[in-house]
Write a protein that holds these residues in place. Structure first.
Motif, PDB file in Angstrom:
ATOM      1  N   VAL A 193       0.867  -1.178   0.000  1.00 26.97           N
ATOM      2  CA  VAL A 193       0.000   0.000   0.000  1.00 26.97           C
ATOM      3  C   VAL A 193       0.899   1.222   0.000  1.00 26.97           C
ATOM      4  CG1 VAL A 193      -1.922   1.155   1.134  1.00 26.97           C
ATOM      5  CG2 VAL A 193      -1.671  -1.325   1.352  1.00 26.97           C
ATOM      6  N   HIS A 212     -14.383   1.382   5.364  1.00 31.56           N
ATOM      7  CA  HIS A 212     -14.761   0.425   4.314  1.00 31.56           C
ATOM      8  C   HIS A 212     -14.329  -0.979   4.688  1.00 31.56           C
ATOM      9  CE1 HIS A 212     -10.516   1.314   3.306  1.00 31.56           C
ATOM     10  NE2 HIS A 212     -10.494   0.132   2.730  1.00 31.56           N
ATOM     11  N   ASP A 214     -12.712  -4.393   2.610  1.00 28.27           N
ATOM     12  CA  ASP A 214     -12.059  -4.640   1.323  1.00 28.27           C
ATOM     13  C   ASP A 214     -12.795  -5.711   0.516  1.00 28.27           C
ATOM     14  OD1 ASP A 214     -10.118  -2.790   1.861  1.00 28.27           O
ATOM     15  OD2 ASP A 214      -8.419  -4.175   1.724  1.00 28.27           O
ATOM     16  N   HIS A 353     -12.223  -0.399   8.007  1.00 30.03           N
ATOM     17  CA  HIS A 353     -10.969   0.320   8.191  1.00 30.03           C
ATOM     18  C   HIS A 353     -10.909   1.499   7.227  1.00 30.03           C
ATOM     19  CE1 HIS A 353     -10.156  -2.437   4.893  1.00 30.03           C
ATOM     20  NE2 HIS A 353      -9.096  -1.711   4.554  1.00 30.03           N
ATOM     21  N   ARG A 355      -8.268   5.396   6.441  1.00 29.29           N
ATOM     22  CA  ARG A 355      -7.078   6.163   6.832  1.00 29.29           C
ATOM     23  C   ARG A 355      -7.333   7.620   6.493  1.00 29.29           C
ATOM     24  NH1 ARG A 355      -3.977   4.384   1.691  1.00 29.29           N
ATOM     25  NH2 ARG A 355      -4.672   6.067   0.337  1.00 29.29           N
ATOM     26  N   ARG A 365       5.442   6.564   2.913  1.00 33.60           N
ATOM     27  CA  ARG A 365       4.553   5.737   3.728  1.00 33.60           C
ATOM     28  C   ARG A 365       4.403   4.423   2.981  1.00 33.60           C
ATOM     29  NH1 ARG A 365      -1.051   4.280   4.294  1.00 33.60           N
ATOM     30  NH2 ARG A 365      -1.827   4.486   6.429  1.00 33.60           N
TER      31      ARG A 365
HETATM   32  C1  OGA Z   1      -6.213  -0.831   1.942  1.00 32.42           C
HETATM   33  C2  OGA Z   1      -6.386   0.218   2.954  1.00 32.42           C
HETATM   34  C3  OGA Z   1      -5.352   1.546   4.667  1.00 32.42           C
HETATM   35  C4  OGA Z   1      -4.150   2.413   4.865  1.00 32.42           C
HETATM   36  O1  OGA Z   1      -5.075  -1.046   1.495  1.00 32.42           O
HETATM   37  O2  OGA Z   1      -7.212  -1.477   1.604  1.00 32.42           O
HETATM   38  O3  OGA Z   1      -7.494   0.492   3.291  1.00 32.42           O
HETATM   39  O4  OGA Z   1      -3.899   2.740   6.011  1.00 32.42           O
HETATM   40  N1  OGA Z   1      -5.283   0.787   3.468  1.00 32.42           N
HETATM   41  O5  OGA Z   1      -3.483   2.760   3.888  1.00 32.42           O
END
Ligand code: OGA
Ligand code: ZN
Ligand code: ZN
Length: 392
Positions: A193, A212, A214, A353, A355, A365
């Motif tokens: 990510v 959301h 996944d 989850h 962000r 990041r």
């Molecule tokens: C994802 C997501 C959260 C983040 O990869 O599905 O929600 O903290 N990532 O980047």
């Protein structure tokens, strides 16, 4: 393992002693067991014969049945009954004087009182759980005892955070494989990510991600998600987590009309970046056959057009908005920094989850993640319990 296991069970599992059999008799083809707490079981001979776990009926290594239902006479009756010196119920059957021996703890659990669930869920808002249940690796290592506590927390609260881990590329895969087989999806088996120009999800940008789950674009979305923070130098990018079951329960109380809509109106989610084209329709709140909460499906940034009448659409949006408002409010949604060396493991079909946005110009990041299924966690909890028992 224990004395009680001198009396075998089909699963060869340790069944802690529970009730003893006070008496047993045959009445009109039923086997009547009186337990020493005065409870009774009325057992069908076919059921008992089918569950025989002797070496002729059950393969002792595979623990799978050798006995075939078609080989049991449909009108089978017990010839005689006995409680042996160890308290086991012994039944002699007419066919070649076959004897079945039943462990009383197993019999009690399977005919009177099923054992307590492996882990009971506790729903939470931020008043109950302001931050994830947190566990610390020792010298970067995760012992089996620590892993067990982490997995029980996933069962109970839907999530756990592990801290003080190394930031190696391999860590998340190694950790997942200790629990079960990776649940592959049409995204990468192990995914990074990071913000990139050609990402096939908003997760691969630096945008804010609202609460959301996944991949509700699939018939069966992955049950468990693991995210490991490797680099956390950018400004922003805080983690957001919500107990979707707590939101559902509270909406059921406060807005029963919306609850009905959320459990019945099927929204479609679609992965549209192509060439893959997964899409699936299902209610936001999924219930099991008994009407209990099974799963939440919600990916606002991947939602496809809703089909329906003018009125249906009005109510569907109102109900979804109600769910989203709660799921993204501080009363329900915890917010915490995702530090390098932290790992979050959560139930992707219960916990939403997200962000906060981050500034990719302020620093890097990088998270690395993968998926498992829900029952991988349950199987590993049972496996560890068995291992701890045999060690003790
Ligand atoms: C994802 C997501 C959260 C983040 O990869 O599905 O929600 O903290 N990532 O980047
Ligand atoms: Zn047998
Ligand atoms: Zn996500």
């Amino acid at each position: 393992m224990s004395a009680n296991n001198l009396i075998p069970t089909p699963d060869n599992w340790y069944w802690p002693p529970s009730q003893n059999i006070a008496s047993v008799e045959i009445n009109d083809n039923a086997i009547l067991v009186l337990w020493d707490n005065d409870k009774r079981s009325t057992l069908h001979p076919l059921w008992l014969r089918d569950n025989c776990c002797c070496a002729l009926c059950l393969h002792q290594v595979t623990r799978e049945n050798l006995l075939d239902l078609r080989d049991i006479p449909a009108d089978i009756q017990a010839l005689s009954l006995e409680i042996d010196a160890e308290g086991a119920l012994c039944i002699t059957w007419p066919e070649r004087s076959h004897v079945s021996r039943f462990n009383p703890a197993w019999l009690y659990a399977n005919s009177v009182q099923p054992p307590a669930p492996l882990v009971s869920s506790e729903f939470w808002g931020t008043a109950q759980l302001p931050e994830p249940p947190t566990f610390y690796a020792l010298d970067g290592l995760i012992s089996d005892a620590l892993l067990y506590d982490v997995l029980v927390s996933v069962g109970r609260h839907g999530l756990a955070r592990l801290r003080d881990l190394p930031t190696d590329l391999e860590l998340v895969e190694d950790f997942a494989l200790r629990i079960g087989a990776i649940r592959e999806t049409h995204f990468d088996r192990i995914f990074d990510v990071i913000s990139k120009a050609d990402g096939d999800s908003n997760a691969y940008t630096s945008e804010y991600l609202a609460a959301h789950t996944d991949i509700p674009t699939r018939e069966s979305p992955p049950g468990i998600q693991i995210l490991h923070s490797r680099v956390a130098d950018a400004q922003g990018g805080e983690s957001l987590m919500t107990d979707g079951f707590k939101v559902a329960k509270d909406i059921e109380q406060e807005f029963p009309g919306h609850y009905k809509t959320l459990t019945s109106t099927k929204w479609c989610y679609a992965n549209r970046a192509g060439p893959k084209d997964y899409r699936w329709e299902a209610p936001t709140i999924g219930l099991d056959d008994a009407g209990k909460l099974l799963e939440i499906r919600m990916l606002p940034f991947s939602r496809a057009p809703l089909q329906g009448s003018f009125e249906d659409i009005k109510e569907a949006y109102a109900a979804l908005r109600c769910y989203m408002e709660k799921a993204n409010s501080p009363e329900y949604q915890m917010s915490f920094p995702f530090k390098a060396g932290d790992l979050i493991i959560f139930d992707n079909r219960r916990i939403l989850h997200g962000r906060t946005a981050y500034d990719p110009n302020s620093g890097d990041r990088a998270l690395r993640g993968t998926y498992l299924d829900r029952d991988d966690v349950l199987s590993k909890i049972r496996q560890l319990q068995r291992q701890f028992l045999s060690d003790s």
